[in-house]
Design a protein around this motif. Structure first.
Motif, PDB file in Angstrom:
ATOM      1  N   ILE A 177      29.015  46.395 -37.049  1.00  0.00           N
ATOM      2  CA  ILE A 177      29.139  45.389 -35.989  1.00  0.00           C
ATOM      3  C   ILE A 177      28.301  45.797 -34.772  1.00  0.00           C
ATOM      4  N   ALA A 178      28.339  47.085 -34.433  1.00  0.00           N
ATOM      5  CA  ALA A 178      27.554  47.548 -33.272  1.00  0.00           C
ATOM      6  C   ALA A 178      26.059  47.318 -33.526  1.00  0.00           C
ATOM      7  N   LEU A 179      25.601  47.604 -34.742  1.00  0.00           N
ATOM      8  CA  LEU A 179      24.180  47.413 -35.054  1.00  0.00           C
ATOM      9  C   LEU A 179      23.788  45.941 -34.964  1.00  0.00           C
ATOM     10  N   ILE A 180      24.637  45.058 -35.498  1.00  0.00           N
ATOM     11  CA  ILE A 180      24.299  43.623 -35.454  1.00  0.00           C
ATOM     12  C   ILE A 180      24.165  43.181 -34.005  1.00  0.00           C
ATOM     13  N   ILE A 181      25.140  43.578 -33.169  1.00  0.00           N
ATOM     14  CA  ILE A 181      25.105  43.100 -31.777  1.00  0.00           C
ATOM     15  C   ILE A 181      23.866  43.641 -31.055  1.00  0.00           C
ATOM     16  N   ALA A 182      23.566  44.921 -31.271  1.00  0.00           N
ATOM     17  CA  ALA A 182      22.383  45.486 -30.611  1.00  0.00           C
ATOM     18  C   ALA A 182      21.125  44.733 -31.043  1.00  0.00           C
ATOM     19  N   TYR A 186      18.409  42.458 -28.801  1.00  0.00           N
ATOM     20  CA  TYR A 186      16.984  42.765 -28.748  1.00  0.00           C
ATOM     21  C   TYR A 186      16.136  41.569 -29.191  1.00  0.00           C
ATOM     22  N   ILE A 187      16.515  40.949 -30.321  1.00  0.00           N
ATOM     23  CA  ILE A 187      15.709  39.838 -30.842  1.00  0.00           C
ATOM     24  C   ILE A 187      15.699  38.672 -29.852  1.00  0.00           C
ATOM     25  N   ALA A 188      16.830  38.457 -29.145  1.00  0.00           N
ATOM     26  CA  ALA A 188      16.906  37.333 -28.205  1.00  0.00           C
ATOM     27  C   ALA A 188      15.869  37.450 -27.091  1.00  0.00           C
ATOM     28  N   LEU A 262      27.542  35.722 -36.425  1.00  0.00           N
ATOM     29  CA  LEU A 262      26.707  36.693 -35.693  1.00  0.00           C
ATOM     30  C   LEU A 262      25.381  36.922 -36.419  1.00  0.00           C
ATOM     31  N   ALA A 263      25.459  37.027 -37.759  1.00  0.00           N
ATOM     32  CA  ALA A 263      24.222  37.259 -38.517  1.00  0.00           C
ATOM     33  C   ALA A 263      23.246  36.103 -38.301  1.00  0.00           C
ATOM     34  N   GLY A 264      23.788  34.884 -38.206  1.00  0.00           N
ATOM     35  CA  GLY A 264      22.934  33.729 -37.913  1.00  0.00           C
ATOM     36  C   GLY A 264      22.239  33.890 -36.563  1.00  0.00           C
ATOM     37  N   ALA A 315      14.086  50.006 -39.050  1.00  0.00           N
ATOM     38  CA  ALA A 315      14.994  51.011 -39.616  1.00  0.00           C
ATOM     39  C   ALA A 315      16.437  50.602 -39.358  1.00  0.00           C
ATOM     40  N   PHE A 316      16.748  50.217 -38.122  1.00  0.00           N
ATOM     41  CA  PHE A 316      18.118  49.802 -37.795  1.00  0.00           C
ATOM     42  C   PHE A 316      18.544  48.593 -38.624  1.00  0.00           C
ATOM     43  N   PHE A 317      17.624  47.638 -38.734  1.00  0.00           N
ATOM     44  CA  PHE A 317      17.958  46.410 -39.454  1.00  0.00           C
ATOM     45  C   PHE A 317      18.333  46.711 -40.910  1.00  0.00           C
TER      46      PHE A 317
END
Ligand code: PHE
Length: 447
Positions: A177-182, A186-188, A262-264, A315-317
Protein backbone atom coordinates in the motif's frame (compact mmCIF):
# COMPACT_ATOMS: atom_id res chain seq x y z
CA UNK A 1 -3.30 -35.06 15.97
CA UNK A 2 -2.30 -31.44 16.72
CA UNK A 3 -5.15 -28.90 16.71
CA UNK A 4 -5.87 -27.32 13.34
CA UNK A 5 -3.99 -24.11 12.54
CA UNK A 6 -5.76 -20.78 12.86
CA UNK A 7 -5.05 -17.18 12.00
CA UNK A 8 -3.91 -15.55 15.22
CA UNK A 9 -5.65 -12.20 14.89
CA UNK A 10 -8.56 -10.62 13.10
CA UNK A 11 -6.25 -8.11 11.41
CA UNK A 12 -3.89 -10.89 10.39
CA UNK A 13 -6.76 -12.73 8.71
CA UNK A 14 -8.03 -9.60 6.95
CA UNK A 15 -4.53 -8.83 5.68
CA UNK A 16 -3.97 -12.40 4.51
CA UNK A 17 -7.37 -12.73 2.82
CA UNK A 18 -7.16 -9.30 1.23
CA UNK A 19 -3.61 -10.20 0.28
CA UNK A 20 -5.08 -13.13 -1.62
CA UNK A 21 -7.71 -10.91 -3.21
CA UNK A 22 -5.33 -8.07 -4.03
CA UNK A 23 -3.02 -9.16 -6.78
CA UNK A 24 -2.25 -8.67 -10.44
CA UNK A 25 -6.01 -8.71 -10.97
CA UNK A 26 -6.35 -5.43 -9.09
CA UNK A 27 -3.20 -3.64 -10.05
CA UNK A 28 -3.01 -4.73 -13.64
CA UNK A 29 -6.36 -6.22 -14.68
CA UNK A 30 -8.62 -3.58 -13.18
CA UNK A 31 -6.93 -0.43 -14.56
CA UNK A 32 -6.61 -2.01 -18.01
CA UNK A 33 -10.29 -2.92 -18.05
CA UNK A 34 -11.17 0.59 -16.89
CA UNK A 35 -9.11 2.07 -19.70
CA UNK A 36 -10.67 -0.25 -22.28
CA UNK A 37 -14.25 0.06 -21.07
CA UNK A 38 -15.04 3.74 -20.86
CA UNK A 39 -13.28 4.90 -17.70
CA UNK A 40 -15.60 5.43 -14.76
CA UNK A 41 -18.35 3.45 -16.51
CA UNK A 42 -16.52 0.23 -15.76
CA UNK A 43 -15.85 1.34 -12.19
CA UNK A 44 -19.56 1.82 -11.57
CA UNK A 45 -20.52 -1.66 -12.91
CA UNK A 46 -17.64 -3.26 -11.07
CA UNK A 47 -18.64 -1.75 -7.74
CA UNK A 48 -22.28 -2.72 -8.15
CA UNK A 49 -21.45 -6.31 -9.12
CA UNK A 50 -18.90 -6.72 -6.38
CA UNK A 51 -21.43 -5.87 -3.69
CA UNK A 52 -24.43 -7.56 -5.27
CA UNK A 53 -22.83 -10.75 -6.49
CA UNK A 54 -19.26 -11.30 -5.44
CA UNK A 55 -19.73 -10.50 -1.75
CA UNK A 56 -22.51 -13.12 -1.32
CA UNK A 57 -20.34 -15.77 -3.02
CA UNK A 58 -17.37 -14.81 -0.85
CA UNK A 59 -19.56 -15.32 2.21
CA UNK A 60 -20.66 -18.72 0.94
CA UNK A 61 -17.02 -19.81 0.68
CA UNK A 62 -16.01 -18.40 4.05
CA UNK A 63 -18.91 -19.99 5.89
CA UNK A 64 -18.40 -23.45 4.34
CA UNK A 65 -14.71 -23.23 5.22
CA UNK A 66 -15.17 -22.23 8.82
CA UNK A 67 -17.90 -24.80 9.40
CA UNK A 68 -15.99 -27.71 7.89
CA UNK A 69 -12.50 -26.66 9.02
CA UNK A 70 -11.04 -28.71 6.21
CA UNK A 71 -9.63 -28.71 2.69
CA UNK A 72 -12.02 -28.21 -0.23
CA UNK A 73 -12.83 -31.91 -0.76
CA UNK A 74 -13.70 -32.69 2.88
CA UNK A 75 -15.27 -29.24 3.18
CA UNK A 76 -17.75 -29.88 0.39
CA UNK A 77 -18.48 -33.37 1.73
CA UNK A 78 -19.22 -31.93 5.17
CA UNK A 79 -22.13 -29.90 3.84
CA UNK A 80 -23.49 -32.41 1.32
CA UNK A 81 -26.11 -35.12 1.72
CA UNK A 82 -26.03 -38.69 0.43
CA UNK A 83 -27.56 -37.78 -2.89
CA UNK A 84 -25.06 -35.00 -3.57
CA UNK A 85 -21.87 -36.71 -2.34
CA UNK A 86 -20.42 -37.27 -5.76
CA UNK A 87 -21.01 -33.70 -6.92
CA UNK A 88 -19.46 -32.45 -3.67
CA UNK A 89 -16.31 -34.50 -4.26
CA UNK A 90 -16.03 -33.37 -7.88
CA UNK A 91 -16.50 -29.73 -6.84
CA UNK A 92 -13.79 -30.07 -4.20
CA UNK A 93 -11.25 -31.58 -6.60
CA UNK A 94 -12.17 -29.18 -9.36
CA UNK A 95 -11.32 -26.28 -7.04
CA UNK A 96 -7.90 -27.79 -6.35
CA UNK A 97 -7.21 -28.29 -10.06
CA UNK A 98 -8.37 -24.76 -10.91
CA UNK A 99 -6.31 -23.14 -8.15
CA UNK A 100 -3.25 -25.08 -9.35
CA UNK A 101 -3.80 -24.14 -12.99
CA UNK A 102 -4.27 -20.48 -12.07
CA UNK A 103 -1.03 -20.57 -10.12
CA UNK A 104 0.75 -22.20 -13.07
CA UNK A 105 0.12 -19.18 -15.32
CA UNK A 106 0.16 -16.62 -12.52
CA UNK A 107 3.71 -17.68 -11.57
CA UNK A 108 4.86 -17.08 -15.15
CA UNK A 109 3.41 -13.56 -15.19
CA UNK A 110 4.68 -12.83 -11.68
CA UNK A 111 8.10 -14.05 -12.86
CA UNK A 112 8.04 -11.31 -15.52
CA UNK A 113 7.34 -8.77 -12.77
CA UNK A 114 10.32 -10.09 -10.80
CA UNK A 115 12.45 -9.97 -13.95
CA UNK A 116 11.53 -6.36 -14.76
CA UNK A 117 12.13 -5.32 -11.14
CA UNK A 118 15.52 -7.05 -11.13
CA UNK A 119 16.32 -5.53 -14.54
CA UNK A 120 15.88 -2.01 -13.12
CA UNK A 121 18.19 -2.83 -10.22
CA UNK A 122 20.84 -4.36 -12.52
CA UNK A 123 20.61 -1.36 -14.81
CA UNK A 124 21.28 0.97 -11.87
CA UNK A 125 24.30 -1.22 -11.07
CA UNK A 126 25.58 -0.67 -14.62
CA UNK A 127 24.86 -4.20 -15.86
CA UNK A 128 22.89 -3.11 -18.89
CA UNK A 129 23.30 -6.31 -20.90
CA UNK A 130 22.00 -8.55 -18.13
CA UNK A 131 19.14 -6.11 -17.55
CA UNK A 132 18.22 -6.33 -21.23
CA UNK A 133 18.19 -10.15 -21.08
CA UNK A 134 15.76 -9.95 -18.18
CA UNK A 135 13.44 -7.75 -20.19
CA UNK A 136 13.55 -9.77 -23.40
CA UNK A 137 10.96 -12.46 -23.81
CA UNK A 138 12.78 -15.79 -23.88
CA UNK A 139 12.14 -19.34 -22.75
CA UNK A 140 15.16 -19.34 -20.43
CA UNK A 141 14.18 -16.02 -18.80
CA UNK A 142 10.61 -17.24 -18.35
CA UNK A 143 11.66 -20.54 -16.77
CA UNK A 144 14.22 -19.04 -14.39
CA UNK A 145 12.00 -16.27 -13.07
CA UNK A 146 8.94 -18.49 -12.81
CA UNK A 147 11.07 -20.89 -10.72
CA UNK A 148 12.33 -18.06 -8.49
CA UNK A 149 8.80 -16.85 -7.90
CA UNK A 150 7.55 -20.37 -7.07
CA UNK A 151 10.43 -20.78 -4.65
CA UNK A 152 9.43 -17.65 -2.72
CA UNK A 153 5.81 -18.83 -2.65
CA UNK A 154 6.88 -22.23 -1.29
CA UNK A 155 9.10 -20.74 1.39
CA UNK A 156 6.20 -18.75 2.82
CA UNK A 157 3.59 -21.52 2.61
CA UNK A 158 5.97 -24.07 4.16
CA UNK A 159 6.02 -22.14 7.43
CA UNK A 160 2.31 -22.68 7.88
CA UNK A 161 -0.77 -20.53 8.37
CA UNK A 162 0.14 -18.16 11.19
CA UNK A 163 3.95 -18.25 10.96
CA UNK A 164 4.04 -18.16 7.17
CA UNK A 165 0.95 -16.78 5.47
CA UNK A 166 -0.27 -14.47 8.24
CA UNK A 167 3.14 -13.18 9.31
CA UNK A 168 4.31 -12.44 5.77
CA UNK A 169 1.01 -10.93 4.62
CA UNK A 170 1.06 -8.66 7.66
CA UNK A 171 4.11 -6.86 6.41
CA UNK A 172 3.87 -7.39 2.65
CA UNK A 173 0.43 -5.75 2.51
CA UNK A 174 1.35 -2.48 4.25
CA UNK A 175 4.53 -2.33 2.12
CA UNK A 176 2.42 -2.77 -0.99
CA UNK A 177 0.00 0.00 0.00
CA UNK A 178 2.84 2.41 0.84
CA UNK A 179 4.48 1.74 -2.54
CA UNK A 180 1.23 2.31 -4.47
CA UNK A 181 0.58 5.62 -2.71
CA UNK A 182 4.14 6.85 -3.24
CA UNK A 183 3.94 5.98 -6.94
CA UNK A 184 0.52 7.66 -7.35
CA UNK A 185 1.89 10.89 -5.90
CA UNK A 186 4.97 10.79 -8.12
CA UNK A 187 3.11 9.96 -11.35
CA UNK A 188 0.53 12.71 -10.65
CA UNK A 189 3.31 15.29 -10.95
CA UNK A 190 4.17 14.23 -14.52
CA UNK A 191 2.89 16.17 -17.47
CA UNK A 192 -0.10 14.58 -19.17
CA UNK A 193 -1.17 12.70 -16.03
CA UNK A 194 -4.06 15.10 -15.43
CA UNK A 195 -5.80 13.87 -18.55
CA UNK A 196 -5.68 10.34 -17.16
CA UNK A 197 -7.33 11.50 -13.95
CA UNK A 198 -10.08 13.07 -16.00
CA UNK A 199 -10.80 9.90 -17.99
CA UNK A 200 -10.81 7.89 -14.78
CA UNK A 201 -13.11 10.17 -12.85
CA UNK A 202 -15.73 10.93 -15.51
CA UNK A 203 -18.01 7.97 -15.92
CA UNK A 204 -19.78 7.50 -19.20
CA UNK A 205 -22.91 5.98 -17.63
CA UNK A 206 -24.45 4.93 -20.90
CA UNK A 207 -21.56 2.48 -21.22
CA UNK A 208 -21.78 1.02 -17.71
CA UNK A 209 -25.05 -0.64 -18.59
CA UNK A 210 -23.78 -2.24 -21.79
CA UNK A 211 -23.82 -6.04 -21.45
CA UNK A 212 -20.13 -6.51 -22.41
CA UNK A 213 -19.06 -4.02 -19.77
CA UNK A 214 -21.21 -5.79 -17.17
CA UNK A 215 -19.81 -9.19 -18.07
CA UNK A 216 -16.22 -8.05 -18.02
CA UNK A 217 -16.89 -6.40 -14.68
CA UNK A 218 -18.32 -9.60 -13.25
CA UNK A 219 -15.35 -11.72 -14.37
CA UNK A 220 -13.05 -9.12 -12.89
CA UNK A 221 -14.97 -9.09 -9.60
CA UNK A 222 -14.73 -12.91 -9.28
CA UNK A 223 -11.06 -13.15 -10.15
CA UNK A 224 -10.21 -10.17 -8.02
CA UNK A 225 -11.85 -11.60 -4.91
CA UNK A 226 -10.19 -15.00 -5.53
CA UNK A 227 -13.61 -16.68 -5.77
CA UNK A 228 -14.53 -20.04 -7.21
CA UNK A 229 -11.30 -21.94 -6.55
CA UNK A 230 -11.55 -22.69 -2.86
CA UNK A 231 -8.95 -20.19 -1.63
CA UNK A 232 -11.47 -18.27 0.42
CA UNK A 233 -12.91 -21.56 1.69
CA UNK A 234 -9.48 -22.63 2.86
CA UNK A 235 -8.74 -19.27 4.45
CA UNK A 236 -12.20 -19.38 6.08
CA UNK A 237 -11.29 -22.77 7.54
CA UNK A 238 -8.51 -21.11 9.54
CA UNK A 239 -10.75 -18.39 11.05
CA UNK A 240 -11.66 -18.64 14.71
CA UNK A 241 -15.27 -19.35 15.71
CA UNK A 242 -15.29 -16.10 17.69
CA UNK A 243 -15.09 -13.90 14.62
CA UNK A 244 -18.03 -12.17 12.97
CA UNK A 245 -17.79 -13.59 9.43
CA UNK A 246 -20.10 -11.22 7.51
CA UNK A 247 -18.14 -8.29 8.90
CA UNK A 248 -14.78 -9.86 8.02
CA UNK A 249 -16.13 -10.41 4.51
CA UNK A 250 -16.99 -6.72 4.20
CA UNK A 251 -13.45 -5.86 5.32
CA UNK A 252 -11.95 -8.00 2.57
CA UNK A 253 -14.24 -6.57 -0.12
CA UNK A 254 -13.51 -2.98 0.91
CA UNK A 255 -9.75 -3.57 0.90
CA UNK A 256 -9.93 -5.24 -2.49
CA UNK A 257 -11.97 -2.42 -4.01
CA UNK A 258 -9.81 0.27 -2.40
CA UNK A 259 -6.62 -1.14 -3.89
CA UNK A 260 -8.18 -1.60 -7.32
CA UNK A 261 -9.31 2.04 -7.27
CA UNK A 262 -5.87 3.19 -6.08
CA UNK A 263 -4.21 1.13 -8.81
CA UNK A 264 -6.39 2.96 -11.34
CA UNK A 265 -5.14 6.27 -9.95
CA UNK A 266 -1.63 5.06 -10.67
CA UNK A 267 -1.85 3.24 -14.00
CA UNK A 268 -4.28 5.44 -15.92
CA UNK A 269 -2.50 8.76 -15.26
CA UNK A 270 0.81 6.93 -15.99
CA UNK A 271 -0.59 5.83 -19.34
CA UNK A 272 -1.52 9.37 -20.30
CA UNK A 273 1.79 10.69 -19.03
CA UNK A 274 3.45 8.12 -21.31
CA UNK A 275 1.33 9.29 -24.24
CA UNK A 276 2.35 12.86 -23.45
CA UNK A 277 6.03 11.90 -23.54
CA UNK A 278 5.60 10.44 -27.01
CA UNK A 279 4.86 6.74 -26.28
CA UNK A 280 2.14 5.18 -28.48
CA UNK A 281 -0.76 4.01 -26.32
CA UNK A 282 -3.18 3.30 -29.15
CA UNK A 283 -2.51 0.82 -31.92
CA UNK A 284 -3.18 1.23 -35.63
CA UNK A 285 -6.88 0.37 -35.31
CA UNK A 286 -7.35 3.11 -32.74
CA UNK A 287 -7.87 0.83 -29.75
CA UNK A 288 -5.74 0.80 -26.67
CA UNK A 289 -2.56 -1.31 -26.69
CA UNK A 290 -3.26 -4.74 -25.23
CA UNK A 291 -2.86 -5.31 -21.55
CA UNK A 292 0.63 -6.82 -21.53
CA UNK A 293 1.73 -4.11 -23.96
CA UNK A 294 0.65 -1.56 -21.39
CA UNK A 295 2.63 -3.04 -18.50
CA UNK A 296 5.67 -4.35 -20.35
CA UNK A 297 6.04 -1.75 -23.12
CA UNK A 298 4.17 1.50 -22.40
CA UNK A 299 5.12 1.90 -18.75
CA UNK A 300 8.78 0.85 -19.21
CA UNK A 301 9.00 3.32 -22.13
CA UNK A 302 7.64 6.04 -19.82
CA UNK A 303 10.19 5.10 -17.13
CA UNK A 304 12.99 5.15 -19.73
CA UNK A 305 12.02 8.66 -20.78
CA UNK A 306 12.45 9.80 -17.15
CA UNK A 307 16.18 9.00 -17.00
CA UNK A 308 17.77 7.71 -13.80
CA UNK A 309 14.75 8.63 -11.66
CA UNK A 310 12.72 6.52 -14.07
CA UNK A 311 14.86 3.46 -13.40
CA UNK A 312 14.30 3.84 -9.65
CA UNK A 313 10.56 4.32 -10.18
CA UNK A 314 10.57 1.26 -12.42
CA UNK A 315 12.25 -0.81 -9.70
CA UNK A 316 9.64 0.30 -7.16
CA UNK A 317 6.80 -0.32 -9.58
CA UNK A 318 7.80 -3.89 -10.40
CA UNK A 319 8.68 -4.71 -6.79
CA UNK A 320 5.17 -3.55 -5.90
CA UNK A 321 3.68 -5.81 -8.60
CA UNK A 322 5.75 -8.73 -7.32
CA UNK A 323 4.59 -8.24 -3.72
CA UNK A 324 0.97 -8.12 -4.83
CA UNK A 325 1.44 -11.33 -6.81
CA UNK A 326 3.16 -13.10 -3.92
CA UNK A 327 0.38 -12.56 -1.37
CA UNK A 328 -2.04 -14.04 -3.95
CA UNK A 329 0.11 -16.97 -5.03
CA UNK A 330 0.53 -18.21 -1.45
CA UNK A 331 -3.25 -18.43 -1.15
CA UNK A 332 -3.47 -20.44 -4.38
CA UNK A 333 -0.76 -22.86 -3.29
CA UNK A 334 -2.49 -23.37 0.06
CA UNK A 335 -5.45 -25.03 -1.72
CA UNK A 336 -3.59 -28.17 -2.92
CA UNK A 337 -1.27 -28.07 0.11
CA UNK A 338 -4.18 -28.29 2.57
CA UNK A 339 -5.55 -31.21 0.57
CA UNK A 340 -2.29 -33.20 0.46
CA UNK A 341 -1.53 -32.39 4.08
CA UNK A 342 -4.92 -33.34 5.52
CA UNK A 343 -6.35 -35.84 3.09
CA UNK A 344 -3.19 -37.69 2.09
CA UNK A 345 -1.54 -37.34 5.53
CA UNK A 346 1.63 -35.75 4.13
CA UNK A 347 3.73 -33.47 6.29
CA UNK A 348 3.21 -29.82 5.43
CA UNK A 349 6.68 -29.59 3.90
CA UNK A 350 6.15 -32.59 1.68
CA UNK A 351 2.70 -31.32 0.68
CA UNK A 352 4.27 -27.99 -0.37
CA UNK A 353 6.99 -29.71 -2.41
CA UNK A 354 4.61 -32.11 -4.14
CA UNK A 355 2.11 -29.37 -5.02
CA UNK A 356 4.78 -26.94 -6.18
CA UNK A 357 6.54 -29.51 -8.37
CA UNK A 358 3.30 -30.49 -10.10
CA UNK A 359 2.38 -26.85 -10.66
CA UNK A 360 5.85 -25.95 -11.90
CA UNK A 361 5.73 -28.79 -14.43
CA UNK A 362 2.47 -27.35 -15.75
CA UNK A 363 4.13 -23.91 -15.93
CA UNK A 364 6.97 -25.46 -17.94
CA UNK A 365 4.49 -26.99 -20.37
CA UNK A 366 2.83 -23.60 -20.78
CA UNK A 367 6.17 -21.85 -21.31
CA UNK A 368 7.25 -24.42 -23.88
CA UNK A 369 3.98 -24.07 -25.81
CA UNK A 370 3.28 -20.49 -24.95
CA UNK A 371 1.13 -19.42 -27.90
CA UNK A 372 -1.06 -22.49 -27.65
CA UNK A 373 -1.52 -22.86 -23.91
CA UNK A 374 -1.12 -19.53 -22.14
CA UNK A 375 -4.35 -17.87 -23.28
CA UNK A 376 -6.20 -21.16 -23.18
CA UNK A 377 -5.41 -21.90 -19.52
CA UNK A 378 -6.32 -18.34 -18.50
CA UNK A 379 -9.60 -18.47 -20.34
CA UNK A 380 -10.53 -21.97 -19.12
CA UNK A 381 -9.85 -21.16 -15.47
CA UNK A 382 -11.02 -17.58 -15.14
CA UNK A 383 -13.90 -17.43 -17.61
CA UNK A 384 -15.42 -20.88 -17.11
CA UNK A 385 -14.09 -22.74 -14.08
CA UNK A 386 -14.25 -19.95 -11.51
CA UNK A 387 -17.86 -18.91 -12.20
CA UNK A 388 -18.99 -22.55 -12.49
CA UNK A 389 -17.43 -23.56 -9.19
CA UNK A 390 -18.82 -20.38 -7.61
CA UNK A 391 -22.22 -21.42 -8.91
CA UNK A 392 -21.85 -24.88 -7.33
CA UNK A 393 -20.83 -23.36 -3.97
CA UNK A 394 -23.98 -21.22 -4.04
CA UNK A 395 -26.18 -24.18 -4.95
CA UNK A 396 -24.73 -26.22 -2.10
CA UNK A 397 -25.18 -23.44 0.47
CA UNK A 398 -28.62 -22.44 -0.82
CA UNK A 399 -30.20 -25.81 -1.62
CA UNK A 400 -28.25 -28.67 -0.05
CA UNK A 401 -26.88 -27.50 3.27
CA UNK A 402 -29.50 -27.26 6.00
CA UNK A 403 -30.52 -23.63 6.50
CA UNK A 404 -30.42 -24.01 10.28
CA UNK A 405 -26.84 -25.21 10.19
CA UNK A 406 -25.82 -22.26 8.05
CA UNK A 407 -27.52 -20.01 10.57
CA UNK A 408 -25.80 -21.68 13.54
CA UNK A 409 -22.40 -21.34 11.88
CA UNK A 410 -22.89 -17.68 11.04
CA UNK A 411 -24.14 -17.00 14.56
CA UNK A 412 -20.77 -18.03 16.02
CA UNK A 413 -19.11 -14.71 16.69
CA UNK A 414 -22.28 -12.84 15.72
CA UNK A 415 -25.17 -13.89 18.03
CA UNK A 416 -27.48 -11.10 16.85
CA UNK A 417 -27.23 -12.24 13.22
CA UNK A 418 -30.93 -13.05 12.79
CA UNK A 419 -32.02 -9.50 13.53
CA UNK A 420 -29.65 -7.94 11.00
CA UNK A 421 -30.00 -7.11 7.33
CA UNK A 422 -27.44 -9.74 6.31
CA UNK A 423 -29.60 -12.70 7.33
CA UNK A 424 -32.69 -11.16 5.74
CA UNK A 425 -31.07 -10.85 2.32
CA UNK A 426 -28.12 -13.18 1.93
CA UNK A 427 -29.81 -16.64 2.09
CA UNK A 428 -32.16 -15.94 -0.81
CA UNK A 429 -29.36 -14.20 -2.63
CA UNK A 430 -27.13 -17.28 -2.68
CA UNK A 431 -30.11 -19.49 -3.34
CA UNK A 432 -31.66 -17.71 -6.32
CA UNK A 433 -30.01 -14.48 -7.43
CA UNK A 434 -26.36 -15.55 -7.58
CA UNK A 435 -26.91 -18.83 -9.45
CA UNK A 436 -29.15 -17.13 -12.00
CA UNK A 437 -26.79 -14.25 -12.60
CA UNK A 438 -23.76 -16.51 -12.88
CA UNK A 439 -25.60 -18.68 -15.42
CA UNK A 440 -26.49 -15.57 -17.37
CA UNK A 441 -22.85 -14.49 -17.51
CA UNK A 442 -21.67 -17.95 -18.53
CA UNK A 443 -24.28 -18.18 -21.19
CA UNK A 444 -23.22 -14.80 -22.53
CA UNK A 445 -19.56 -15.71 -22.61
CA UNK A 446 -20.30 -18.97 -24.44
CA UNK A 447 -22.58 -17.17 -26.87
N1 PHE B 1 -7.36 -12.34 -6.61
C1 PHE B 1 -6.08 -12.49 -7.22
C2 PHE B 1 -5.77 -11.25 -8.06
O1 PHE B 1 -6.56 -10.36 -8.15
C3 PHE B 1 -6.01 -13.72 -8.09
C4 PHE B 1 -6.47 -14.99 -7.45
C5 PHE B 1 -7.40 -15.79 -8.08
C6 PHE B 1 -5.93 -15.41 -6.22
C7 PHE B 1 -7.82 -16.96 -7.52
C8 PHE B 1 -6.34 -16.61 -5.65
C9 PHE B 1 -7.28 -17.39 -6.31
O2 PHE B 1 -4.73 -11.18 -8.67
Amino acid sequence: MSPRSEFKSKLGFILAASGSAIGLGNIWGFPVQVAENGGGAFVASYLALTFLLAYPVLMAELVIGRYARANTVSGMLAISGNATRLIAIVTGYWGIVTASLILSFYAIVAGWMFAYGAAAIFQLAGLAELAQWMRDFSVSRNIIFCAIFMLFTCLIVRSGVSDGIERWSSWLMPALIALIIALIVYIATLEGAAQGWQVYMQPDFARSLQPEVMFDALGQAFFSLSLGVGTMMIYGSYVSKNENLPRLGVGIVLMDIAIAILAGMLIIPAMYAAAHSGVEIYNASGSLVNSDGLIFAVLPALFDNLGTVGIVVSAFFFVMMSLAALTSSISMLEVPVAYFHEQQSMSRRLAVSVSAIIIFIISLLIIANFDQFFGMVISFTTRYSEPLIGLLYCLFVGWVWHRNKVLQELKCGNPALEQGLFWKLWPSYVKYVCPLLILLVLWQSVA
